[in-house]
Structures are given as structure tokens and as C-alpha cells.
Design a protein around this motif. Structure first.
Motif, PDB file in Angstrom:
ATOM      1  N   LYS A  37       3.225  -7.520  18.457  1.00  0.00           N
ATOM      2  CA  LYS A  37       2.042  -8.386  18.501  1.00  0.00           C
ATOM      3  C   LYS A  37       0.929  -7.765  17.650  1.00  0.00           C
ATOM      4  N   TYR A  38       0.194  -8.625  16.936  1.00  0.00           N
ATOM      5  CA  TYR A  38      -0.916  -8.158  16.109  1.00  0.00           C
ATOM      6  C   TYR A  38      -1.974  -7.481  16.972  1.00  0.00           C
ATOM      7  N   GLU A  39      -2.433  -6.290  16.551  1.00  0.00           N
ATOM      8  CA  GLU A  39      -3.398  -5.564  17.359  1.00  0.00           C
ATOM      9  C   GLU A  39      -4.713  -5.360  16.597  1.00  0.00           C
ATOM     10  N   ALA A  40      -4.643  -4.928  15.340  1.00  0.00           N
ATOM     11  CA  ALA A  40      -5.861  -4.642  14.582  1.00  0.00           C
ATOM     12  C   ALA A  40      -5.564  -4.642  13.091  1.00  0.00           C
ATOM     13  N   THR A  41      -6.615  -4.791  12.268  1.00  0.00           N
ATOM     14  CA  THR A  41      -6.472  -4.657  10.822  1.00  0.00           C
ATOM     15  C   THR A  41      -7.308  -3.465  10.394  1.00  0.00           C
ATOM     16  N   VAL A  42      -6.733  -2.592   9.581  1.00  0.00           N
ATOM     17  CA  VAL A  42      -7.480  -1.445   9.077  1.00  0.00           C
ATOM     18  C   VAL A  42      -7.548  -1.567   7.556  1.00  0.00           C
ATOM     19  N   GLY A  43      -8.785  -1.647   7.034  1.00  0.00           N
ATOM     20  CA  GLY A  43      -8.980  -1.916   5.606  1.00  0.00           C
ATOM     21  C   GLY A  43      -8.835  -0.688   4.737  1.00  0.00           C
ATOM     22  N   PRO A  44      -8.816  -0.872   3.398  1.00  0.00           N
ATOM     23  CA  PRO A  44      -8.682   0.258   2.487  1.00  0.00           C
ATOM     24  C   PRO A  44      -9.962   1.109   2.427  1.00  0.00           C
ATOM     25  N   ALA A  56      -4.032  -2.841   5.984  1.00  0.00           N
ATOM     26  CA  ALA A  56      -2.827  -2.702   6.793  1.00  0.00           C
ATOM     27  C   ALA A  56      -3.062  -3.298   8.177  1.00  0.00           C
ATOM     28  N   ALA A  57      -1.995  -3.754   8.794  1.00  0.00           N
ATOM     29  CA  ALA A  57      -2.085  -4.296  10.149  1.00  0.00           C
ATOM     30  C   ALA A  57      -1.461  -3.297  11.124  1.00  0.00           C
ATOM     31  N   ILE A  58      -2.036  -3.207  12.333  1.00  0.00           N
ATOM     32  CA  ILE A  58      -1.415  -2.414  13.398  1.00  0.00           C
ATOM     33  C   ILE A  58      -0.803  -3.399  14.392  1.00  0.00           C
ATOM     34  N   LEU A  59       0.466  -3.165  14.738  1.00  0.00           N
ATOM     35  CA  LEU A  59       1.128  -4.037  15.705  1.00  0.00           C
ATOM     36  C   LEU A  59       1.460  -3.252  16.960  1.00  0.00           C
ATOM     37  N   LYS A  60       1.384  -3.945  18.100  1.00  0.00           N
ATOM     38  CA  LYS A  60       1.748  -3.316  19.364  1.00  0.00           C
ATOM     39  C   LYS A  60       3.006  -3.988  19.890  1.00  0.00           C
ATOM     40  N   ILE A  61       3.908  -3.195  20.458  1.00  0.00           N
ATOM     41  CA  ILE A  61       5.137  -3.785  20.983  1.00  0.00           C
ATOM     42  C   ILE A  61       4.939  -4.101  22.466  1.00  0.00           C
ATOM     43  N   PHE A  64       0.843  -1.203   0.000  1.00  0.00           N
ATOM     44  CA  PHE A  64       0.000   0.000   0.000  1.00  0.00           C
ATOM     45  C   PHE A  64       0.875   1.250   0.000  1.00  0.00           C
ATOM     46  N   ILE A  65       0.268   2.424  -0.130  1.00  0.00           N
ATOM     47  CA  ILE A  65       1.066   3.643  -0.255  1.00  0.00           C
ATOM     48  C   ILE A  65       0.954   4.519   0.998  1.00  0.00           C
ATOM     49  N   ASP A  66       1.866   5.484   1.115  1.00  0.00           N
ATOM     50  CA  ASP A  66       1.980   6.327   2.312  1.00  0.00           C
ATOM     51  C   ASP A  66       0.691   6.961   2.786  1.00  0.00           C
ATOM     52  N   PRO A  67      -0.083   7.609   1.874  1.00  0.00           N
ATOM     53  CA  PRO A  67      -1.293   8.275   2.359  1.00  0.00           C
ATOM     54  C   PRO A  67      -2.146   7.297   3.160  1.00  0.00           C
ATOM     55  N   PHE A  68      -2.135   6.034   2.700  1.00  0.00           N
ATOM     56  CA  PHE A  68      -2.933   5.032   3.385  1.00  0.00           C
ATOM     57  C   PHE A  68      -2.339   4.714   4.759  1.00  0.00           C
ATOM     58  N   GLN A  69      -1.012   4.548   4.815  1.00  0.00           N
ATOM     59  CA  GLN A  69      -0.375   4.184   6.085  1.00  0.00           C
ATOM     60  C   GLN A  69      -0.497   5.296   7.129  1.00  0.00           C
ATOM     61  N   GLY A  70      -0.327   6.552   6.678  1.00  0.00           N
ATOM     62  CA  GLY A  70      -0.496   7.678   7.591  1.00  0.00           C
ATOM     63  C   GLY A  70      -1.927   7.773   8.079  1.00  0.00           C
ATOM     64  N   LYS A  71      -2.857   7.518   7.149  1.00  0.00           N
ATOM     65  CA  LYS A  71      -4.278   7.592   7.485  1.00  0.00           C
ATOM     66  C   LYS A  71      -4.658   6.487   8.475  1.00  0.00           C
ATOM     67  N   VAL A  72      -4.127   5.284   8.241  1.00  0.00           N
ATOM     68  CA  VAL A  72      -4.415   4.154   9.126  1.00  0.00           C
ATOM     69  C   VAL A  72      -3.995   4.477  10.562  1.00  0.00           C
ATOM     70  N   MET A  73      -2.755   4.998  10.729  1.00  0.00           N
ATOM     71  CA  MET A  73      -2.281   5.276  12.077  1.00  0.00           C
ATOM     72  C   MET A  73      -3.058   6.427  12.699  1.00  0.00           C
ATOM     73  N   ALA A  74      -3.438   7.434  11.889  1.00  0.00           N
ATOM     74  CA  ALA A  74      -4.222   8.549  12.416  1.00  0.00           C
ATOM     75  C   ALA A  74      -5.587   8.053  12.891  1.00  0.00           C
ATOM     76  N   THR A  75      -6.220   7.200  12.089  1.00  0.00           N
ATOM     77  CA  THR A  75      -7.522   6.660  12.455  1.00  0.00           C
ATOM     78  C   THR A  75      -7.416   5.843  13.737  1.00  0.00           C
TER      79      THR A  75
END
Lengths: 305, 394
Positions: B387-394, B376-381, B162-173
Motif C-alpha cells: 500500500k502507498y505510504e509516502a512520497t520522498v522527493g529528490p 520515490a514512493a514508500i510502500l507498506k505491506i 532513480f539511482i541507488d544512492p537516492f533509494q538508500g537515502k530515501v529509506m534511511a530518511t
């Protein structure tokens, strides 16, 4: 307000490291009128010597079992790395500078750059270019003083730097070798006529300057968390600017210059923009060369024609 | 004196030779025939060129990707190759440097006569190599460059992430809606297009969701001192710190933050995804989150099978970047089979028509801009492990 004092503390500890390196530049310049560009690499190799000595003494074993590395062994690491770097400094002098000492001043400057590039790339080849986390030679302890956080590492940097600087000043002022250094610095030929072993004096200068750079390298590693083979390039240049700012060839000047550069860098990064962190150092270099080329504590020496 | 001089010369010469052979070494491996021999493309089967940072500050990215690409080639050759002939892979090291990346790609095209290219991880390097690939009409798949500009270079450039706008958006959300944060500070690498891209989209999305950016600070790749930035951030009310950088600096930033008493969690992107993050950052990273292409403990059966095979072959777990390297190569082979010939334009067209290709790190359907649509997947340390925490779709 605590933010401001925090920046000052951070700047002073960074500045102490610059000061330790600047001493090496200034001593060599004072004696040979040579800018030892390989000095930044001696600093880097000093940090790596400390890294490998600490590993050899089993620092991982201590940190894995949650114990702190014994202070005695930490001292062994520090002194061992200083000794190795002194040897390196003397070797560089013998191979790159002594054969061209009587050549025009541009020649040793170019061999200095050559030595610097050789050591950088040798380190990339030997140690890999990947940054390495520095081993916990000192366990970190934090104190809070009115909202300002001071770690024992920052204190150690300050104390080690001050002790080494005072020691150096006493050495140059009080001992025969120190007196010989000052004599060689004033006039090499006259010193030789007075029976001073000029080669031995120059060797001693390189050994001491390199040992101080190694101490700076270890403190830098502890403070900045990672080391890499190119860490000496920018840090070395900034220390060189510190030496010029204080007045190159002047020992207290190098200390003052180092602390000022550290503070200027930290305050610029904190209040203006981190993008100008490196620019400010070289802006200072330009300004000081235009306004007061002899440096803050330097004295104008009449060039004999 | 002359003796000494000559000896140094020999050492320098030996070092020079060693560095040349080090550049060439990763190439040889997979297929028969010398890598320098002149070959006509049709008779020798598919030749794939991979350029990667096998040394340098992001060495881990390149090494992991190359191992995975190599596995994909071995797997393809074990099942009869592509178009009935074995696939040949040549890898060149670009040392994480844009000029080196450009010359590696030129060499792969002119000397090795590759039919298609795989590379790079870092966006700035994919841009440098992609411009040449586009001009020469060689299809290129970037495994994990997330900057939007990469595929905008031209119609021969694709990617499997996936591309940056998506990754930045995922973490912001995630920060705003799941973690319920009101104020976040940003610390970005101003020398890195990737970092700037993530920071910009994070900022836009987070403020659009009603959050506030407490402070935006920056550093430059290669910096080692971050105390000034951390001190300034500590003086704000930020509840988290977004650091969309690469692992070497992120590890040091995390330790500096804890040392100076900044206790808020750090948030980041896929540039964190390397074991070195933990060897440098240690327990300072606990409680932090990052977005990634993939989470090992949330993988599909196909992904799990790949991870097991990778671990058996190399002894370590693959990173998300490794998974994407495998997907890039596997997708390329699939497209060549669909194209039926080794012609650059035909492979390009087949790649553009990719629909529902099942990779080890998710399912790929190319959109009209040659970017895949995937989650995209969100991981928690936690305790030094992601560790897998959540999945955020397109």
C-alpha cells in the motif's frame, strides 16, 4: 548464550539433512568405489516429487482453509517421494553405471557427472528455474526453551534423520540383503562366487541411498522454505564432503560427518562471516585429505596389488 | 545398449533444440519480416533490441518489462509508428547471467541490426550489456537498473529510474524521521552490486541522521539458509532490518526471521517488487516497508490508464518495473522523433536533452550524468498487499 544454542540447533538440523544425503554417497562408494555425482540431483528430484505429491493430495486446499495437512497424508508424501526416488536411483544405475562397471574407474565417474548435468538441466526445463515455495506439509509450531526457538520442523528433521539412520544401520547389520551388501563391498568377485546376486545387491544400495536423499530433500524444502532445480549442486557437494570427513564407505561416519559439517557451516556463518559459509566446508575437505585421508571413523584398508 | 544410447542422444538433441527455440521465441512478435533477415536500417524503420531475464532467478523482472515494452511498441505502431515507419522489436533472453547478457547484446547489434537497445533490470547485467553498446555506438536505455555505475559506462547509456544512492537515502530518511528508529541492522547480498550499493548509502545516510547500524550481515544470491544471520541479528537491539535484496531471498529471509522470533519490520528496495515476494514470504512480510519507483495507488492519470490497459491485455497488474519498461520504450520513441533520424549519435543527443517527458511512472528530466531526477514512493505491506505510504522527493 541463547544465540549460541540457537546456532547449534540450526546447525544440527542442517547437518541432519547433510547426513541423510551423505549416507547415499557413502553406501555407493563402499560397494562400487564410485562417487555418484548424480546423488545431489536425486536429492533435488526427491524434493520436487514431494512438492508435486503434496499438491496432488490438495495441500493448498488445507492451507487455504487454515487447516493443517493431515499427518497420514504427510507420511504418504514422504514415503511416495522416497519410492519415486528409489526408482530413479535404480534407473540411473542401470543406464549410467552398470554398462561401464567393468571399465576403468574414471569412466563411471564421467558418466556420473553426465547424469548429474542431464538431470539438472532437465529439471530446469521441466520445472522452470524459478524457486518455488515449499508446501506446508507440516504446520509449523514453535517452542521456546530458555530463549532458544525450536520448531517442530527442526525436531522432525532430527527425528526422521535419526530414525532412518538407525534403521539403515540395523538393516545393513541384521538382514540378508545388508549382509550381501557388506560382502559385495569387501570383494565383489568373491561375493558372486558365494552365490550373492551382485546386481540385485547394487540395485538395493542405490534404491536405499536414493530414498534417504528424497527424505532429505523434503525435510530441506520444509526447513529452507524454497526449492529450485540447482539446489542439489552445492548441498550434494557438501554432503559428499561430509561423507569424506566421516570416512567414505562408513555409515556412522557419514552421520558424524554430516552433523559436523552442518555445525561448522552454521557457526562460521554466525560468528565469522556468512561469506565463508561454503568455504569452510571445502577447507575441511582439504584439511582432512591432508591429515587423515581415511576420514574420522574410517579404517585404512591395505590395497592389494 | 546401443539402442538405449541412441534414444538418450535423441532426447538430449531435442532438449537442445527446444532450448534454442525458447531463446528465439520472444523475438518474432510485433513486426513483419523474419528476425534474422539482413536489413539496412534507413529503409526498414526503427529496430529496437530488448535483452531481459525471461528465465532464471529474476525471470519475473524480465517478463514484466518485456510485456510493457511490447505494449509501448504496439501503441507507437497503432499511432503511425516512428518517423513514418512501424517499429520492430526483438527480445533476447539473457537468463539473468552476465555472460549471456553480453552475447545477447552483441547478437542484437550484429545480427538484428538494432538502432537502440532497452535493458536490463539487474544492474550487473546492464553493465555487461552497456559496455558493448557504448563501444558500438548504440544508445541504450536501462528501464530500472539503479546502480550509479550503469550510466557511468559512457555517453550512450541512459536510464529512466532513480539511482541507488537516492533509494538508500530515501529509506534511511524514512526510517529515521518518519518511523523514528534509532538502530537498524543490515542484511545485504554480497554477490549483487545493487544490494551492496543500497546498503552502503543507507548506512551512510542513516548514521548521518544520528541513527546507529546495529549489525551488518550478508548472504549470497542463491543461498537458502539464513538462520545464522537472523540469529545473530536477533541478538542485537535492532528495531528494523534493512534487506535490499531480490524477492526470492527476501521472502525466505522474512519467513526465517519470523520463525526464529525476530519480529521487527523489514525494510527494502525495488528488488522486492514482484508477486513472488508474497507467495514465498506470505504473512511474514506484514508491517514491512520498501522503496519503489512507483505505487499503484498513488499513480498519475496517465499511469492509471497504462495500468488498466496492461491489466486488460495480460490479466495481471504491472509491477513498477513494468511501468519503467514502458517509459524506457516511450522515451526512446520520443527521442528518435526529436532526432529525426535513426543515427546512433543523433538519438543519443536527443535523449540527453530530454526535459519534462511525461512517463507512466513519473516525469523525466535527464541530468548531465544521464540519470533522471524523480521522486520515490514508500510502500507498506499490509495483509499481503503493498500500500502507498509516502512520497520522498529528490
Amino acid at each position: 548464550m541463547s544465540e549460541f544454542f540457537q546456532q547449534i540447533i540450526n546447525g544440527l538440523s542442517l547437518g541432519s539433512i547433510y547426513a541423510l544425503i551423505a549416507l547415499g554417497y557413502t553406501m555407493v562408494y563402499g560397494i562400487l568405489k564410485l562417487i555418484n555425482f548424480a546423488h545431489g540431483e536425486v536429492f533435488m528430484l526427491g524434493a520436487y516429487s514431494g512438492y508435486f505429491l503434496a499438491s496432488a493430495l490438495g495441500v493448498e486446499r488445507y492451507s487455504a482453509s487454515g487447516q493443517s495437512f493431515p499427518l497420514g497424508l504427510a507420511l504418504v508424501v514422504l514415503l511416495g517421494a522416497m519410492a519415486l526416488s528409489a526408482l530413479l536411483g535404480v534407473t540411473i544405475e542401470a543406464l549410467a553405471y552398470r554398462p561401464v562397471r567393468s571399465a576403468p574407474r574414471l569412466t563411471p565417474l564421467i558418466t556420473a557427472i553426465g547424469a548429474s548435468l542431464f538431470l539438472q538441466n532437465a529439471a530446469v526445463l521441466l520445472f522452470t528455474p524459478n524457486p518455488r515455495p515449499y508446501p506446508p506439509i507440516l504446520r509449523e509450531v514453535r517452542f521456546t526453551l530458555g530463549g532458544v526457538i525450536v520448531t517442530n520442523i527442526k525436531l522432525a528433521i532430527f527425528v526422521v534423520a535419526i530414525v532412518l539412520m538407525i534403521g539403515l544401520h540395523q538393516f545393513v547389520q541384521r538382514t540378508w540383503t545388508g549382509r550381501a551388501m557388506r560382502a559385495v563391498s569387501m570383494n565383489m568377485d568373491a561375493a558372486r562366487l558365494m552365490g550373492i546376486d551382485v546386481n540385485a545387491t547394487i540395485r538395493a544400495t542405490f534404491a536405499i541411498g536414493s530414498a534417504l536423499a528424497a527424505a532429505g530433500g523434503i525435510l530441506f524444502g520444509l526447513d529452507q522454505i524454497t526449492i529450485n532445480p540447482l539446489m542439489g549442486v552445492l548441498t550434494g557437494l557438501k554432503a559428499f564432503v561430509a561423507a569424506v570427513l566421516g570416512g567414505i564407505g562408513n555409515i556412522p561416519g557419514a552421520v558424524v560427518g554430516g552433523l559436523l559439517i552442518g555445525l561448522a557451516e552454521q557457526l562460521t556463518a554466525g560468528y565469522l562471516s556468512p561469506d565463508y559459509r561454503d568455504a569452510i566446508t571445502f577447507l575441511i575437505l582439504v584439511v582432512i585429505l591432508v591429515l587423515k585421508p581415511e576420514g574420522l571413523l574410517g579404517v585404512v584398508r591395505q590395497e592389494k596389488v | 545398449m546401443t539402442l538405449v544410447g541412441r534414444r538418450w542422444f535423441c532426447i538430449a538433441g531435442a532438449a537442445l533444440l527446444a532450448s534454442f527455440s525458447a531463446c528465439k521465441k520472444p523475438g518474432g512478435g510485433a513486426a513483419p519480416g523474419g528476425s534474422g533477415s539482413v536489413t539496412t536500417n534507413e529503409s526498414s524503420g526503427l529496430i529496437v533490441g530488448h535483452y531481459a531475464s525471461l528465465t532464471g532467478n529474476t525471470a519475473h523482472f524480465g517478463q514484466d518489462t518485456d510485456k510493457a515494452v511490447r505494449m509501448a511498441v504496439d501503441d507507437a505502431n497503432a499511432s503511425g509508428g516512428v518517423l513514418g515507419k512501424p517499429v520492430k522489436l526483438t527480445t533476447l533472453d539473457d537468463r539473468g547471467d552476465t555472460a549471456e547478457a553480453a552475447s545477447a547484446v552483441t547478437r542484437l547489434i550484429d545480427v538484428e541490426h538494432v538502432n537502440a537497445l532497452i535493458g536490463e533490470v539487474a544492474s550487473s547485467l546492464s553493465l555487461a550489456g552497456g559496455r558493448i553498446a557504448q563501444r558500438r555506438g548504440i544508445p541504450m536505455i536501462s528501464p530500472s537498473s539503479t546502480n550509479p555505475k550503469v550510466t557511468q559506462v559512457g555517453d550512450y547509456i541512459f536510464r529512466v529510474c532513480f539511482i541507488d544512492p537516492f533509494q538508500g537515502k530515501v529509506m534511511a530518511t524514512f526510517a529515521r524521521n518518519t518511523l523514528k528508529l534509532d538502530e537498524v541492522a543490515i542484511l545485504k547480498d554480497v554477490k549483487n552490486d545493487y544490494s551492496i550499493g543500497l546498503a552502503d548509502t543507507f548506512k551512510a545516510s542513516f548514521t548521518a541522521l544520528g541513527g546507529k547500524i546495529a549489525l551488518e550481515q550478508s548472504y549470497s544470491a542463491g543461498d537458502t539458509d539464513f538462520s545464522a544471520q537472523v540469529t545473530a541479528i536477533k541478538a542485537t537491539k535492532a528495531q528494523a532490518l534493512y534487506v535490499p535484496g531480490y524477492y526470492s531471498e527476501v521472502g525466505a529471509i522474512a519467513r526465517t526471521a519470523r520463525r526464529l522470533g525476530l519480529k521487527v519490520p523489514l525494510l527494502g528496495g525495488d528488488g522486492w517488487d514482484a508477486p513472488e515476494l508474497f507467495s514465498i514470504g506470505g504473512d511474514a512480510l506484514n508491517g514491512s516497508y520498501y522503496s519503489n519507483h512507483f505505487a499503484p495507488d498513488g499513480a498519475s492519470p496517465k499511469g492509471k490508464a497504462f495500468m488498466a490497459a496492461f491489466k486488460q491485455k495480460y490479466g495481471t497488474e504491472p509491477t513498477g518495473l513494468g511501468m519503467l519498461g514502458y517509459d524506457a520504450a516511450a522515451l526512446l520513441f520520443d527521442a528518435v522523433k526529436r532526432a529525426g533520424k535513426l543515427d546512433g549519435a543523433a538519438i543519443r543527443d536527443a535523449l540527453a536533452q530530454t526535459k519534462g517527458f511525461e512517463g507512466v511512472a513519473g516525469t523525466i528530466t535527464m541530468d548531465k550524468d544521464r540519470n533522471p531526477e524523480k521522486a520515490a514512493a514508500i510502500l507498506k505491506i499490509v495483509d499481503g498487499k503493498a500500500k502507498y505510504e509516502a512520497t520522498v522527493g529528490p
